[in-house]
Design a protein around this motif. Structure first.
Motif, PDB file in Angstrom:
ATOM      1  N   THR A   1       0.818  -1.209   0.000  1.00 16.68           N
ATOM      2  CA  THR A   1       0.000   0.000   0.000  1.00 16.68           C
ATOM      3  C   THR A   1       0.849   1.255   0.000  1.00 16.68           C
ATOM      4  O   THR A   1       0.472   2.274  -0.573  1.00 16.68           O
ATOM      5  CB  THR A   1      -0.927   0.003   1.235  1.00 16.68           C
ATOM      6  OG1 THR A   1      -1.777  -1.152   1.171  1.00 16.68           O
ATOM      7  CG2 THR A   1      -1.802   1.251   1.260  1.00 16.68           C
TER       8      THR A   1
ATOM      9  N   PRO B   1     -13.595   5.689  -6.602  1.00 15.91           N
ATOM     10  CA  PRO B   1     -12.330   5.154  -6.075  1.00 15.91           C
ATOM     11  C   PRO B   1     -11.168   6.123  -6.212  1.00 15.91           C
ATOM     12  O   PRO B   1     -10.234   6.093  -5.395  1.00 15.91           O
ATOM     13  CB  PRO B   1     -12.109   3.892  -6.911  1.00 15.91           C
ATOM     14  CG  PRO B   1     -12.884   4.117  -8.167  1.00 15.91           C
ATOM     15  CD  PRO B   1     -14.079   4.919  -7.762  1.00 15.91           C
ATOM     16  N   ASP B   2     -11.177   6.980  -7.218  1.00 18.55           N
ATOM     17  CA  ASP B   2     -10.094   7.940  -7.399  1.00 18.55           C
ATOM     18  C   ASP B   2      -9.998   8.887  -6.212  1.00 18.55           C
ATOM     19  O   ASP B   2      -8.900   9.218  -5.747  1.00 18.55           O
ATOM     20  CB  ASP B   2     -10.285   8.736  -8.694  1.00 18.55           C
ATOM     21  CG  ASP B   2     -10.102   7.878  -9.933  1.00 18.55           C
ATOM     22  OD1 ASP B   2      -9.477   6.803  -9.823  1.00 18.55           O
ATOM     23  OD2 ASP B   2     -10.597   8.274 -11.004  1.00 18.55           O
TER      24      ASP B   2
ATOM     25  N   ASN C   1      -8.562   7.045  -3.173  1.00 17.53           N
ATOM     26  CA  ASN C   1      -7.120   6.852  -3.279  1.00 17.53           C
ATOM     27  C   ASN C   1      -6.358   8.158  -3.085  1.00 17.53           C
ATOM     28  O   ASN C   1      -5.274   8.185  -2.505  1.00 17.53           O
ATOM     29  CB  ASN C   1      -6.766   6.227  -4.628  1.00 17.53           C
ATOM     30  CG  ASN C   1      -5.369   5.639  -4.633  1.00 17.53           C
ATOM     31  OD1 ASN C   1      -5.000   4.874  -3.750  1.00 17.53           O
ATOM     32  ND2 ASN C   1      -4.577   6.009  -5.625  1.00 17.53           N
ATOM     33  N   ARG C   2      -6.944   9.262  -3.569  1.00 19.20           N
ATOM     34  CA  ARG C   2      -6.308  10.565  -3.389  1.00 19.20           C
ATOM     35  C   ARG C   2      -6.244  10.919  -1.901  1.00 19.20           C
ATOM     36  O   ARG C   2      -5.230  11.434  -1.407  1.00 19.20           O
ATOM     37  CB  ARG C   2      -7.088  11.639  -4.158  1.00 19.20           C
ATOM     38  CG  ARG C   2      -6.308  12.948  -4.369  1.00 19.20           C
ATOM     39  CD  ARG C   2      -7.106  13.943  -5.196  1.00 19.20           C
ATOM     40  NE  ARG C   2      -7.703  13.301  -6.360  1.00 19.20           N
ATOM     41  CZ  ARG C   2      -8.995  13.388  -6.697  1.00 19.20           C
ATOM     42  NH1 ARG C   2      -9.821  14.104  -5.952  1.00 19.20           N
ATOM     43  NH2 ARG C   2      -9.448  12.777  -7.762  1.00 19.20           N
TER      44      ARG C   2
ATOM     45  N   ARG D   1      -6.149   8.777   0.575  1.00 19.89           N
ATOM     46  CA  ARG D   1      -5.135   7.904   1.158  1.00 19.89           C
ATOM     47  C   ARG D   1      -3.731   8.445   0.902  1.00 19.89           C
ATOM     48  O   ARG D   1      -2.900   8.514   1.827  1.00 19.89           O
ATOM     49  CB  ARG D   1      -5.267   6.491   0.583  1.00 19.89           C
ATOM     50  CG  ARG D   1      -4.273   5.495   1.167  1.00 19.89           C
ATOM     51  CD  ARG D   1      -4.262   4.185   0.409  1.00 19.89           C
ATOM     52  NE  ARG D   1      -3.800   4.335  -0.973  1.00 19.89           N
ATOM     53  CZ  ARG D   1      -2.530   4.443  -1.335  1.00 19.89           C
ATOM     54  NH1 ARG D   1      -1.570   4.434  -0.421  1.00 19.89           N
ATOM     55  NH2 ARG D   1      -2.203   4.578  -2.606  1.00 19.89           N
ATOM     56  N   GLU D   2      -3.458   8.846  -0.337  1.00 17.20           N
ATOM     57  CA  GLU D   2      -2.117   9.317  -0.691  1.00 17.20           C
ATOM     58  C   GLU D   2      -1.774  10.630   0.005  1.00 17.20           C
ATOM     59  O   GLU D   2      -0.656  10.811   0.503  1.00 17.20           O
ATOM     60  CB  GLU D   2      -2.016   9.487  -2.205  1.00 17.20           C
ATOM     61  CG  GLU D   2      -2.005   8.164  -2.976  1.00 17.20           C
ATOM     62  CD  GLU D   2      -2.000   8.360  -4.466  1.00 17.20           C
ATOM     63  OE1 GLU D   2      -2.316   9.494  -4.919  1.00 17.20           O
ATOM     64  OE2 GLU D   2      -1.675   7.408  -5.193  1.00 17.20           O
TER      65      GLU D   2
ATOM     66  N   THR E   1      -7.543   1.636   1.913  1.00 12.92           N
ATOM     67  CA  THR E   1      -8.794   1.593   1.166  1.00 12.92           C
ATOM     68  C   THR E   1      -9.327   0.162   1.180  1.00 12.92           C
ATOM     69  O   THR E   1      -8.626  -0.786   1.523  1.00 12.92           O
ATOM     70  CB  THR E   1      -8.604   2.047  -0.293  1.00 12.92           C
ATOM     71  OG1 THR E   1      -7.612   1.226  -0.909  1.00 12.92           O
ATOM     72  CG2 THR E   1      -8.182   3.504  -0.357  1.00 12.92           C
TER      73      THR E   1
ATOM     74  N   GLY F   1     -13.357  -0.166  -4.489  1.00 16.55           N
ATOM     75  CA  GLY F   1     -12.167   0.566  -4.063  1.00 16.55           C
ATOM     76  C   GLY F   1     -12.442   1.989  -3.636  1.00 16.55           C
ATOM     77  O   GLY F   1     -11.525   2.819  -3.610  1.00 16.55           O
TER      78      GLY F   1
END
Length: 426
Positions: free
Chosen positions: A21, A368-369, A372-373, A375-376, A387, A392
């Motif tokens: 991850t 999901p985008d 993920n953004r 998370r990053e 996630t 996702g």
């Protein structure tokens, strides 16, 4: 030494099938904090995927393990047994839900626990079929991934799955599948595909883990138990991720008023050391013949010592109640952001097993985008998030239940800042 340099070496040395991850390489950890090889500090909201519920390196776990190391590290319980294995089994037999006589077997991983629960169910019923649910995660072994209700990345490319496993839609109202919808499919399954008299067990996570942290509706769990009893089918509760205070109870099934026949567990039981178990009705657990269960490292002395310490810590530190308090604070903070973050579609989860789901603003389309953004960007600010979900589009929160109040407050501030910034940039 740098994270980047190790990442290059990792790429050259390790199968790409072992995904990661983050590219944060741990140097040391304490309770809810991790420091990487470059000296940067992170707040850990993953807890090794619900493993260190009692925190990284809890002093009582470490003391128990050190004491065991000074005695012996391995004999193989099937060759030369040891008393603390018996003690932990006695304790689990007492605390696993169910007012009936129980027995336990120890193995090493959650997937092994699931595999053995299926073996026990088949041996006890003389039936072979198993019914699982879409979105489920039960491991990466062949039976585990067959039971798992998610193709990518768990089943893709691995060929034919194990026979006699069937899936029913998991009831998630948010995605248009209600309790009656799922029960209707189960009824059709019994009419069209498999005789219920050939089904050994239902297997269900009380709260789906990889699937998105969706709770089994109470009405569905009650009906599932009734259907199981009607057809003499066993109910297996997969508590690998939900167990050991995570949901505000020692086991998530305590929220339902019905009990499973067999319970699988791992992760939080060992406090960071590998151990897993199956606990169930004594007559079922005795169905396999002598030698039919076990494994070389099953119930290792180190894992057993850690497991006994974990049970002590949960009781002594009131971690079930603490999970409820922490989860309430987290969900309250997330709820306060709904207006500012229109991507938020749902906030959920019992105890301190919480999640936030993201859709495109004003729609039911998973996003999901955005997940993920978040998370990053949280990682860039020093907060480790995970996630999950079939799409996702879910962030799950699994911080140690022992997290210090000031560190928890710091993490909530980072999370809010990240969500607000990602919403503005979307």
């Amino acid at each position: 030494m740098s994270n980047t340099a190790i990442a290059v070496r990792r790429s050259d040395a390790i199968s790409r099938g072992v995904g990661v991850t983050t590219q944060v390489y741990a140097e040391r950890a304490e309770n809810a904090e991790i420091w990487d090889v470059e000296g940067r500090r992170y707040i850990d909201f993953a807890a090794g995927i619900a493993v260190v519920n009692t925190g990284h390196r809890h002093p009582k776990v470490i003391a128990a393990v050190k004491d065991q190391l000074d005695r012996f590290t391995h004999t193989c319980h099937q060759v030369v047994p040891y008393e603390n294995y018996v003690l932990l089994a006695e304790r689990l037999n007492k605390v696993v839900p169910g007012d009936f006589r129980k027995k336990t077997v120890f193995v090493t991983t959650g997937a092994e626990a699931v595999e053995n629960a299926v073996k026990i169910a088949r041996a006890a019923t003389n039936r072979s079929a198993v019914v699982a649910f879409t979105g489920a995660f039960h491991g990466r072994t062949f039976m585990g991934m067959t039971l798992t209700g998610k193709v990518q990345p768990y089943k893709a490319g691995f060929g034919a799955m194990m026979p006699d496993v069937f899936h029913v839609p998991f009831p998630v109202e948010l995605h248009g599948t209600g309790v009656e919808d799922s029960l209707g499919v189960l009824d059709k399954l019994f009419k069209a595909d498999v005789d219920p008299n050939r089904v050994a067990a239902f297997i269900v996570e009380p709260v789906q883990g990889e699937g998105g942290f969706y709770e089994v509706p109470k009405a569905f769990m009650t009906r599932l138990r009734e259907i199981a009893d009607r057809h003499s089918i066993l109910l297996i509760a997969d508590e690998v991720q939900t167990g050991f205070a995570r949901t505000g109870k020692l086991f998530a099934m305590e929220h339902y008023g019905v009990v499973a026949d067999l319970t699988t567990m791992a992760k939080g039981l060992g406090g960071g050391f590998p151990i897993a178990a199956v606990t169930g009705r004594a007559e079922l657990m005795d169905a396999p013949g002598s030698g039919g269960l076990g494994g070389t490292y099953g119930g290792s002395p180190i894992g057993i010592a850690a497991g006994n310490a974990v049970l002590d810590i949960i009781e002594e530190e009131g971690l079930c109640d603490r999970a409820e308090r922490l989860g309430a604070r987290l969900k309250q903070r997330l709820q306060s952001l709904v207006g500012a973050v229109p991507q938020i579609a749902d906030i959920r989860g019992p105890g301190f097993m919480n999640a936030v789901e993201f859709n495109l603003p004003g729609s039911k389309t998973p996003n999901p985008d955005f997940a993920n953004r978040v998370r990053e960007q949280a990682l860039a600010r020093g907060l480790i998030l995970l996630t999950c979900g079939v799409y996702g589009n879910v962030i799950r929160f699994l911080a140690p239940i022992t997290i210090q109040n000031e560190v928890f407050g710091e993490a909530l501030d980072i999370l809010e800042e990240t969500l607000r910034d990602c919403a503005k940039d979307a």
